[in-house]
Structure formats: structure tokens, C-alpha cells
Motif scaffolding. Structure first.
Motif, PDB file in Angstrom:
ATOM      1  N   LEU A  21       0.960  -0.911   0.091  1.00 41.45           N
ATOM      2  CA  LEU A  21       0.011   0.070  -0.082  1.00 41.45           C
ATOM      3  C   LEU A  21       0.997   1.103   0.163  1.00 41.45           C
ATOM      4  CD1 LEU A  21      -2.915   1.224   0.303  1.00 41.45           C
ATOM      5  CD2 LEU A  21      -2.537   1.141   2.796  1.00 41.45           C
TER       6      LEU A  21
ATOM      7  N   ILE B  19      -5.575   8.670   1.961  1.00 40.33           N
ATOM      8  CA  ILE B  19      -6.925   7.743   2.008  1.00 40.33           C
ATOM      9  C   ILE B  19      -7.946   8.362   2.675  1.00 40.33           C
ATOM     10  CG2 ILE B  19      -7.990   5.897   3.636  1.00 40.33           C
ATOM     11  CD1 ILE B  19      -5.084   4.759   3.903  1.00 40.33           C
TER      12      ILE B  19
ATOM     13  N   LEU C 261      -1.906   1.258  -4.767  1.00 37.03           N
ATOM     14  CA  LEU C 261      -1.885  -0.433  -4.234  1.00 37.03           C
ATOM     15  C   LEU C 261      -1.230  -1.006  -5.556  1.00 37.03           C
ATOM     16  CD1 LEU C 261      -2.624  -1.979  -1.794  1.00 37.03           C
ATOM     17  CD2 LEU C 261      -4.839  -2.648  -3.449  1.00 37.03           C
TER      18      LEU C 261
ATOM     19  N   THR D 296       0.577  -1.488 -10.325  1.00 38.85           N
ATOM     20  CA  THR D 296       0.166  -0.352  -9.402  1.00 38.85           C
ATOM     21  C   THR D 296      -0.947   0.286  -9.968  1.00 38.85           C
ATOM     22  OG1 THR D 296       2.639   0.127  -8.591  1.00 38.85           O
ATOM     23  CG2 THR D 296       0.967   1.754  -8.169  1.00 38.85           C
TER      24      THR D 296
ATOM     25  N   THR E 246     -14.257   1.423   3.826  1.00 43.51           N
ATOM     26  CA  THR E 246     -12.563   1.360   4.338  1.00 43.51           C
ATOM     27  C   THR E 246     -12.800   1.588   5.891  1.00 43.51           C
ATOM     28  OG1 THR E 246     -11.839   2.123   2.093  1.00 43.51           O
ATOM     29  CG2 THR E 246     -10.625   2.563   4.207  1.00 43.51           C
TER      30      THR E 246
ATOM     31  N   ILE F 126      -8.872  -1.592   3.176  1.00 47.18           N
ATOM     32  CA  ILE F 126      -9.150  -0.518   2.206  1.00 47.18           C
ATOM     33  C   ILE F 126      -9.995  -0.988   1.157  1.00 47.18           C
ATOM     34  CG2 ILE F 126      -8.008   0.816   0.490  1.00 47.18           C
ATOM     35  CD1 ILE F 126      -7.228   1.891   2.948  1.00 47.18           C
TER      36      ILE F 126
ATOM     37  N   ALA G 184      -8.439  -4.641   0.016  1.00 45.60           N
ATOM     38  CA  ALA G 184      -7.085  -4.929   0.649  1.00 45.60           C
ATOM     39  C   ALA G 184      -6.865  -4.981   2.126  1.00 45.60           C
ATOM     40  CB  ALA G 184      -6.117  -3.951  -0.020  1.00 45.60           C
TER      41      ALA G 184
ATOM     42  N   VAL H 292      -4.178  -4.729   5.187  1.00 43.39           N
ATOM     43  CA  VAL H 292      -2.695  -4.264   5.318  1.00 43.39           C
ATOM     44  C   VAL H 292      -2.325  -4.008   6.426  1.00 43.39           C
ATOM     45  CG1 VAL H 292      -1.253  -2.423   4.180  1.00 43.39           C
ATOM     46  CG2 VAL H 292      -2.964  -3.128   2.687  1.00 43.39           C
TER      47      VAL H 292
ATOM     48  N   ARG I  92       3.153  -2.077   5.395  1.00 44.37           N
ATOM     49  CA  ARG I  92       2.498  -1.728   4.167  1.00 44.37           C
ATOM     50  C   ARG I  92       2.347  -2.958   3.216  1.00 44.37           C
ATOM     51  NH1 ARG I  92       3.919   3.957   3.355  1.00 44.37           N
ATOM     52  NH2 ARG I  92       3.972   4.682   5.418  1.00 44.37           N
TER      53      ARG I  92
ATOM     54  N   GLY J  20      -4.707  -8.661  -1.300  1.00 45.53           N
ATOM     55  CA  GLY J  20      -5.743  -7.752  -1.745  1.00 45.53           C
ATOM     56  C   GLY J  20      -6.287  -8.777  -2.951  1.00 45.53           C
TER      57      GLY J  20
END
Length: 114
Positions: free
Chosen positions: A17, A31, A39, A49, A59, A75, A90, A92, A97, A101
Motif C-alpha cells: 500500500l 486515504i 496499491l 500499481t 474502508t 481498504i 485490501a 494491510v 505496508r 488484496g
């Protein structure tokens, strides 16, 4: 459906992330305020990415401490990948990080009357 959408929707994938240079506080801003975050799916050739449009209602940040840079977060968001509308999820670990996902093709649940 595209090959990449098929691959990323078939099973959970390893993800990272955010950009490497982002602090946990900057990531929180991306976020919550910008509602967009990169991501990276690691299980593709060279990594893929994606810029996720964060869905604030889905989220979950309660398990993360962005000041300390610890905890877990969930997320969810949307994007278009190879012309296919998809939802991305995802889970995380904020310290590393990293997490898992997956993407899901978005399909219309019903058709509107014309």
C-alpha cells in the motif's frame, strides 16, 4: 474480461500500500482526504500499481494508529482496469505496508427501466 483482471480476481494476491516515500500520516491523508491511494499487486510480472478511488463507507481504519505507524487497515475502492469496472479490497499491516488484496468485476445488479 482481460487477462490481468482475471488474474487479480482469481485469488488473493500480495500487495503493498502506498508509495515508498509516504509517511503513515501522509498515507492517512491520501486515504481520508484525497480518497485515492496507490496499491501495488506484487504477483504480476513486474508488479501492477493501481490508483484506487477509496470508498470511505467500506474502508476501515479503526485498527490502525497512523501516528505510531502500526496496526491493520482494510481498504476498499473502485477503478477501471483495462476498460473493466472493478472493486478492489485490501487488508494491510500499516507498519510493513504489506498485505493481501483482490479485485472483483463490478456488475450491474439490476437494469433501470428506460
Amino acid at each position: 474480461m482481460s487477462e490481468l483482471v482475471n488474474r487479480l480476481s482469481g485469488a488473493d494476491s500480495r500487495v503493498v500500500l502506498g508509495d515508498a516515500g509516504l509517511s503513515a500520516t501522509e498515507l492517512h491523508t491520501r486515504i481520508t482526504r484525497l480518497r485515492a491511494v496507490p496499491l501495488t499487486f506484487l504477483d504480476t510480472q513486474g508488479g501492477t500499481t493501481l490508483d484506487i478511488a477509496v470508498d470511505a463507507d467500506r474502508t476501515v481504519l479503526d485498527g490502525a494508529d497512523f501516528t505510531a505507524g502500526t496496526g491493520r487497515l482494510h481498504i476498499e475502492g473502485t477503478l477501471t482496469l483495462n476498460r473493466v469496472p472493478v472493486r478492489c479490497t485490501a487488508d494491510v499491516d500499516l507498519a510493513s505496508r504489506t498485505g493481501t488484496g483482490r479485485i472483483f468485476e463490478q456488475r450491474a445488479d439490476h437494469q433501470e427501466a428506460v
